[in-house]
Design an enzyme around this catalytic site. Structure first.
Site, PDB file in Angstrom:
ATOM      1  N   LYS A 105     -17.399 -13.257 -34.563  1.00 42.14           N
ATOM      2  CA  LYS A 105     -18.768 -13.371 -34.558  1.00 42.14           C
ATOM      3  C   LYS A 105     -19.590 -13.604 -35.739  1.00 42.14           C
ATOM      4  O   LYS A 105     -18.825 -13.737 -36.701  1.00 42.14           O
ATOM      5  CB  LYS A 105     -19.269 -11.843 -34.374  1.00 42.14           C
ATOM      6  CG  LYS A 105     -20.448 -11.782 -33.365  1.00 42.14           C
ATOM      7  CD  LYS A 105     -20.608 -12.195 -31.842  1.00 42.14           C
ATOM      8  CE  LYS A 105     -21.709 -11.942 -31.324  1.00 42.14           C
ATOM      9  NZ  LYS A 105     -21.674 -12.172 -29.830  1.00 42.14           N
ATOM     10  N   GLY A 219     -34.690 -10.804 -22.074  1.00 39.77           N
ATOM     11  CA  GLY A 219     -34.611 -12.094 -22.842  1.00 39.77           C
ATOM     12  C   GLY A 219     -33.471 -12.950 -21.814  1.00 39.77           C
ATOM     13  O   GLY A 219     -33.633 -13.052 -20.677  1.00 39.77           O
ATOM     14  N   GLY A 222     -31.164 -11.008 -19.584  1.00 39.79           N
ATOM     15  CA  GLY A 222     -32.101  -9.992 -18.665  1.00 39.79           C
ATOM     16  C   GLY A 222     -32.409 -10.874 -17.850  1.00 39.79           C
ATOM     17  O   GLY A 222     -32.792 -10.379 -16.565  1.00 39.79           O
TER      18      GLY A 222
HETATM   19  P1  NAD Z   1     -32.370 -12.466 -26.374  1.00 40.99           P
HETATM   20  O1  NAD Z   1     -32.909 -12.845 -27.733  1.00 40.99           O
HETATM   21  O2  NAD Z   1     -32.556 -13.887 -25.410  1.00 40.99           O
HETATM   22  O3  NAD Z   1     -33.130 -11.243 -25.638  1.00 40.99           O
HETATM   23  C1  NAD Z   1     -33.021 -10.089 -25.989  1.00 40.99           C
HETATM   24  C2  NAD Z   1     -34.303  -9.377 -25.354  1.00 40.99           C
HETATM   25  O4  NAD Z   1     -34.262  -8.023 -25.822  1.00 40.99           O
HETATM   26  C3  NAD Z   1     -35.683  -9.991 -26.017  1.00 40.99           C
HETATM   27  O5  NAD Z   1     -36.646 -10.068 -24.851  1.00 40.99           O
HETATM   28  C4  NAD Z   1     -36.099  -8.906 -26.638  1.00 40.99           C
HETATM   29  O6  NAD Z   1     -37.722  -8.894 -26.652  1.00 40.99           O
HETATM   30  C5  NAD Z   1     -35.682  -7.644 -26.156  1.00 40.99           C
HETATM   31  N1  NAD Z   1     -35.716  -6.326 -26.835  1.00 40.99           N
HETATM   32  C6  NAD Z   1     -35.280  -6.441 -28.385  1.00 40.99           C
HETATM   33  N2  NAD Z   1     -35.406  -4.931 -28.523  1.00 40.99           N
HETATM   34  C7  NAD Z   1     -35.645  -4.240 -27.471  1.00 40.99           C
HETATM   35  C8  NAD Z   1     -35.842  -2.797 -27.230  1.00 40.99           C
HETATM   36  N3  NAD Z   1     -35.646  -1.776 -28.029  1.00 40.99           N
HETATM   37  N4  NAD Z   1     -36.274  -2.482 -25.907  1.00 40.99           N
HETATM   38  C9  NAD Z   1     -36.585  -3.335 -24.753  1.00 40.99           C
HETATM   39  N5  NAD Z   1     -36.183  -4.764 -25.215  1.00 40.99           N
HETATM   40  C10 NAD Z   1     -35.978  -5.078 -26.399  1.00 40.99           C
HETATM   41  O7  NAD Z   1     -30.978 -12.420 -26.350  1.00 40.99           O
HETATM   42  P2  NAD Z   1     -29.793 -12.344 -25.209  1.00 40.99           P
HETATM   43  O8  NAD Z   1     -29.134 -13.842 -25.422  1.00 40.99           O
HETATM   44  O9  NAD Z   1     -30.536 -12.288 -23.871  1.00 40.99           O
HETATM   45  O10 NAD Z   1     -28.884 -11.135 -25.571  1.00 40.99           O
HETATM   46  C11 NAD Z   1     -29.335  -9.911 -25.196  1.00 40.99           C
HETATM   47  C12 NAD Z   1     -27.987  -9.062 -25.241  1.00 40.99           C
HETATM   48  O11 NAD Z   1     -27.020  -9.616 -24.639  1.00 40.99           O
HETATM   49  C13 NAD Z   1     -27.229  -8.893 -26.563  1.00 40.99           C
HETATM   50  O12 NAD Z   1     -26.833  -7.765 -26.696  1.00 40.99           O
HETATM   51  C14 NAD Z   1     -26.220 -10.111 -26.802  1.00 40.99           C
HETATM   52  O13 NAD Z   1     -25.174  -9.674 -27.664  1.00 40.99           O
HETATM   53  C15 NAD Z   1     -25.892  -9.694 -25.351  1.00 40.99           C
HETATM   54  N6  NAD Z   1     -25.078 -11.083 -24.906  1.00 40.99           N
HETATM   55  C16 NAD Z   1     -25.751 -12.270 -24.606  1.00 40.99           C
HETATM   56  C17 NAD Z   1     -24.951 -13.404 -24.298  1.00 40.99           C
HETATM   57  C18 NAD Z   1     -25.510 -14.553 -23.819  1.00 40.99           C
HETATM   58  O14 NAD Z   1     -24.988 -15.536 -23.556  1.00 40.99           O
HETATM   59  N7  NAD Z   1     -26.969 -14.757 -24.170  1.00 40.99           N
HETATM   60  C19 NAD Z   1     -23.650 -13.538 -23.987  1.00 40.99           C
HETATM   61  C20 NAD Z   1     -23.080 -12.012 -24.115  1.00 40.99           C
HETATM   62  C21 NAD Z   1     -23.799 -10.784 -24.672  1.00 40.99           C
END
Ligand code: NAD
Length: 416
Positions: A105, A219, A222
Site C-alpha cells: 500500500k 464515493g 459506495g
Molecule cells: P472515495 O474517495 O471515492 O470515497 C470516499 C467517500 O467517503 C467520499 O464520498 C467521502 O466524502 C466519504 N467520507 C469521508 N469521510 C466520511 C465520513 N466520516 N462519513 C461519511 N462519509 C465519509 O474512496 P473509495 O475509493 O470509494 O474508497 C472508500 C473505501 O473503500 C476506503 O476505505 C478504501 O480503502 C476502500 N476501497 C476502495 C477500493 C476502490 O477500488 N475504490 C478498493 C478497495 C477498498
C-alpha cells in the site's frame, strides 16, 4: 475508547487467527510486520511558485504469494501506520480471493481537494520518481484508492515509462482504458461486494429484492454499491446515504442512479430531492437490513456497535469496524462480510488488468464480470464454510483462510 491505531488493530486481528492456527513465534512475527517500508519526502513546485515538501510512503507487506499489490491514497490524515495496516489487509485480501499476489500500500500526506490538476500531476510524477526504483510489475504494483483516480494512475504509468525508456503498463493498475486499463475496473470493488451480499442473503434466508440498505461514504465504492445492488440483485430500497459533509434519508427509498447524478453535479449528497438530512452517526444505527460502510477506518467502534441494527454489514471500506465493535456485533448476531473479502473485487480486477497487460490482449466486459463473479463467489464460500466449521465469526474465518495460504507459501519457500 479502545486503541484506534489501524495497524495495531490489523495486528490484533491477525494474532487472533494465528493463535487459532497454532503457529510458532517466528511465523507469527513474520506475519505481523511489513517486509519493506519506504518513507520519502518529495518536493513539488506549486502553482504559486513555492516548493512544498510532501511526506509519502510505500509499504510492501508480504510477497510470499507473489509481487505485492495495493492502492495509493492521497489523504491529509495519512500515517505510516494506516499504510501498514492497509498493506497487511491487502496481503490477506489477495490471499482470500486466491490470486498470486502479495500485499502492499502507499500514501501521500496531502489534501487533493486543495490542489490544482497541475499540482496533482506534478505530485503523482514526483511520487513515481521517488518510489519507481522499488516497484515494478514483478515487484510491487500500485492502484487507485481514496482520492486517487485513473488519471493519476496514467500520469504515474507514464512517468515510469520515462524512467525505464519503454512502456510498462503492468506497473500500475486502475489505468484508463486507452492506456491499458481493464474494462470493469471502475466498479469492481462494489460489484464484488454485491456478489458477496447475494451469497450472504441466500445463506441467511434474506430476500435482497425486498431488503433495505444504507451506504455510509458515497464515493467510488459506495456509489457503485448503491446502484449495482439494484442492478444485480433486482430490487432493494436505498434508505440513506452519506459523505464527509453529511447524509440524506428517505423512508420511501431513493433512486441510487439519481442520487449519484446529484452527488456528481453538486459534490455532495445533501439536499437531494425528497430526503431529510441525517448525520453519519445516525445513519450507521439505522434499522436497515444491509449496511455498507464505504468511507474510512473506525466507523463502527465500541461506542456505537451496540446500536447498529443492520442484519448484514458489507464492509466496502477498509477497516471500518474495530475489534471491540466486532465482538459486540457478533454477540448481536450481525453477519459481517469483512473488508478484505467484501472489497476484494477491486484488486481482483486489478489482477485481471495485469494479466491482460502481460498478454497484451484484452477481455470483454462479460469475461471480466464472469471471472470476477467466480473468484468472489468461491472466496465467499471458502470463508463461509470456515465460519461454520470452526464456529468463528466471518472476519476470523477470512483470516484463517487467507493467513494459512500465506503461511503455507512462506513455509514452502523456507522462510519459516
Ligand atoms: P472515495 O474517495 O471515492 O470515497 C470516499 C467517500 O467517503 C467520499 O464520498 C467521502 O466524502 C466519504 N467520507 C469521508 N469521510 C466520511 C465520513 N466520516 N462519513 C461519511 N462519509 C465519509 O474512496 P473509495 O475509493 O470509494 O474508497 C472508500 C473505501 O473503500 C476506503 O476505505 C478504501 O480503502 C476502500 N476501497 C476502495 C477500493 C476502490 O477500488 N475504490 C478498493 C478497495 C477498498
Amino acid at each position: 475508547m479502545a486503541e484506534l491505531n489501524p495497524f495495531k488493530i490489523a495486528q490484533a486481528q491477525l494474532d487472533e487467527a494465528t493463535e487459532i492456527l497454532g503457529y510458532d513465534k517466528g511465523t507469527r512475527d513474520l506475519l505481523r510486520w511489513p517486509k519493506r517500508e519506504l518513507v520519502v519526502h518529495i518536493p513539488v513546485r506549486m502553482d504559486s511558485g513555492e516548493v512544498k515538501v510532501f511526506e509519502a510512503y510505500r509499504v510492501q507487506y508480504n510477497d510470499a504469494l507473489g509481487p505485492t499489490k495495493g492502492g495509493l491514497r492521497f489523504h491529509p490524515a495519512e500515517t505510516v501506520d494506516t499504510v501498514r495496516a492497509l498493506a497487511a489487509w491487502m496481503t490477506w485480501k489477495t490471499a482470500v480471493v486466491d490470486i498470486p499476489l502479495g500485499g502492499g500500500k502507499g500514501g501521500v500526506v496531502c489534501n487533493p481537494k486543495e490542489m490544482s490538476e497541475g499540482e496533482l500531476e506534478r505530485l503523482a510524477r514526483a511520487y513515481m520518481r521517488a518510489v519507481g526504483h522499488f516497484i515494478g510489475p514483478d515487484v510491487d504494483v500500485p492502484a487507485p484508492d481514496v482520492y486517487t483516480t485513473p488519471q493519476i494512475m496514467a500520469w504515474m504509468a507514464d512517468e515510469y515509462a520515462v524512467m525505464r525508456g519503454y512502456n510498462v503498463p503492468g506497473v500500475i493498475t486502475g489505468k484508463p482504458i486507452p492506456v491499458g486499463g481493464s474494462l470493469g475496473r471502475h466498479d469492481a470493488t462494489a460489484r464484488g461486494g454485491i456478489f458477496c451480499v447475494r451469497e450472504a442473503a441466500v445463506a441467511l434466508g434474506i430476500d435482497p429484492k425486498t431488503a433495505t440498505y444504507a451506504v455510509q461514504g458515497f464515493g467510488n465504492a459506495g456509489q457503485y454499491g448503491a446502484t449495482l445492488y439494484q442492478e444485480i440483485l433486482g430490487g432493494g430500497k436505498l434508505i440513506a446515504a452519506s459523505d464527509s459533509r453529511g447524509g440524506v434519508i428517505s423512508k420511501a427509498g431513493m433512486d441510487p442512479a439519481k442520487l449519484v447524478e446529484h452527488k456528481l453535479s453538486t459534490g455532495k449528497v445533501e439536499n437531494f430531492g425528497g430526503t431529510e438530512p441525517i448525520s453519519n452517526e445516525d445513519l450507521l444505527e439505522l434499522d436497515v437490513d444491509i449496511l455498507f460502510p464505504s468511507a474510512l477506518e473506525n466507523a463502527i467502534t465500541d461506542k456505537n456497535a451496540a446500536k447498529v441494527k443492520a442484519k448484514i454489514i458489507c464492509e466496502l471500506a477498509n477497516g471500518p469496524t474495530t475489534p471491540e465493535a466486532d465482538k459486540i456485533l457478533q454477540e448481536k448476531g450481525c453477519f459481517v462480510i469483512p473488508d478484505f473479502l467484501a472489497n476484494a473485487g477491486g484488486v481482483t480486477v486489478s489482477y485481471f488488468e495485469q494479466v491482460q497487460n502481460n498478454m497484451n490482449f484484452y477481455w470483454t466486459i462479460e469475461e471480466v464480470y464472469e471471472r470476477l463473479d467466480k473468484k468472489m463467489t468461491d472466496a465467499f464460500h471458502a470463508v463461509y464454510e470456515m465460519h461454520k466449521a470452526k464456529k468463528v465469526n466471518m472476519r476470523v474465518a477470512a483470516y484463517l483462510v487467507a493467513v494459512s495460504r500465506v503461511a503455507e507459501a512462506m513455509k514452502l519457500r523456507g522462510w519459516v
